[in-house]
Each structure stands twice: as structure tokens, then as C-alpha cells.
Design a protein around this motif. Structure first.
Motif, PDB file in Angstrom:
ATOM      1  N   LEU A  24       0.833  -1.207   0.000  1.00  0.00           N
ATOM      2  CA  LEU A  24       0.000   0.000   0.000  1.00  0.00           C
ATOM      3  C   LEU A  24       0.862   1.250   0.000  1.00  0.00           C
ATOM      4  N   ASP A  25       1.931   1.246   0.785  1.00  0.00           N
ATOM      5  CA  ASP A  25       2.817   2.410   0.846  1.00  0.00           C
ATOM      6  C   ASP A  25       3.644   2.563  -0.420  1.00  0.00           C
ATOM      7  N   PHE A  28       0.317   2.715  -3.773  1.00  0.00           N
ATOM      8  CA  PHE A  28      -0.943   3.460  -3.691  1.00  0.00           C
ATOM      9  C   PHE A  28      -0.690   4.860  -3.139  1.00  0.00           C
ATOM     10  N   TYR A  32      -5.474   7.899  -1.830  1.00  0.00           N
ATOM     11  CA  TYR A  32      -6.107   6.896  -2.694  1.00  0.00           C
ATOM     12  C   TYR A  32      -7.630   6.928  -2.542  1.00  0.00           C
ATOM     13  N   ARG A  43      -6.337   3.917   1.632  1.00  0.00           N
ATOM     14  CA  ARG A  43      -5.436   2.799   1.898  1.00  0.00           C
ATOM     15  C   ARG A  43      -5.862   2.039   3.148  1.00  0.00           C
ATOM     16  N   ARG A  47      -6.246  -1.874   3.773  1.00  0.00           N
ATOM     17  CA  ARG A  47      -5.500  -2.458   4.900  1.00  0.00           C
ATOM     18  C   ARG A  47      -6.426  -3.296   5.777  1.00  0.00           C
TER      19      ARG A  47
END
Length: 123
Positions: A24-25, A28, A32, A43, A47
Motif C-alpha cells: 500500500l505504501d 498506492f 487513494y 489505503r 488495509r
């Protein structure tokens, strides 16, 4: 393969198949935007969603297309729908090399040899 198409492929592989939340880091954008009504925004929504995926879940991107800052991917998802595999069309909008926005459309997958007209859904 273009950078955005490769990023989309990597992001989905790492996040959904490997369950690597650090994707994600990497892939994205911080702000996002999610358009799937079943997933919470941003995100943090992804998550929270990824750990709830079934153990047998898998995402296989079969092909992708790019138009400007958008990538469209056709994929097969296994282990998500109770009736079997799903065909998915994902649309990603990129900003500064990261996925900034996502839409998806999902329907039950029909094997190529079982479609009413003989045309495959994804291949």
C-alpha cells in the motif's frame, strides 16, 4: 510493459496474493480513492479488507491496457464468490507513479467452453 501497467500488476500481486500490506505504501497514493462500495475509503480500507480474504483467494491478471494515466486490467479471482471463480475488470488511475483511484466490476466467471456463444470472457 509500461511502468503503470507493471505497477498495477505488482500492486495486485503483492497486496492480494502475497497479503503484503507494505505494498500500500509502495504502490498506492496517500489520498487513494476507492470506488468499490464494499471497501472502505483509502489505503486504510484496503488495509482492513486484505486480512479478511479467504485463505484460498487468488488474483490472476490476464491482460492489461493503458490509456493515458489509466490502466484497465482483466483478471480471474478465485476463492471469493461461493459459486466459483469471478471475472474482474479493474480500472486504475495513476498519479505520480502510484495508484490514485480504483474502480472494479466483478461477475461470476464462465469457463471458455461453457459460454452461450462460445466466446471467452477474458482470453
Amino acid at each position: 510493459m509500461s511502468v503503470n501497467k507493471e505497477t498495477a500488476r505488482k500492486a495486485m500481486e503483492e497486496l492480494l496474493n502475497q497479503r503484503d500490506l507494505t505494498a500500500l505504501d509502495r504502490h498506492f497514493a496517500e489520498d487513494y480513492i476507492q470506488h468499490n462500495p464494499a471497501i472502505a475509503e483509502g489505503r486504510d480500507g484496503l488495509r482492513a479488507m486484505v486480512p479478511t480474504l479467504p485463505d484460498n483467494f487468488s488474483y490472476t491478471m490476464l491482460r492489461s491496457f493503458e490509456d493515458g494515466d489509466h490502466v484497465i486490467a482483466l483478471a480471474v479471482v478465485s476463492g471469493f464468490l461461493p459459486e466459483g471463480d469471478a471475472a474482474v475488470a479493474d480500472v486504475f488511475r495513476f498519479e505520480n507513479g502510484r495508484i490514485a483511484e480504483h474502480w472494479d466490476i466483478l461477475q461470476a466467471y464462465v469457463p471458455d467452453d461453457q459460454t452461450a456463444i462460445g466466446n471467452p470472457m477474458l482470453s
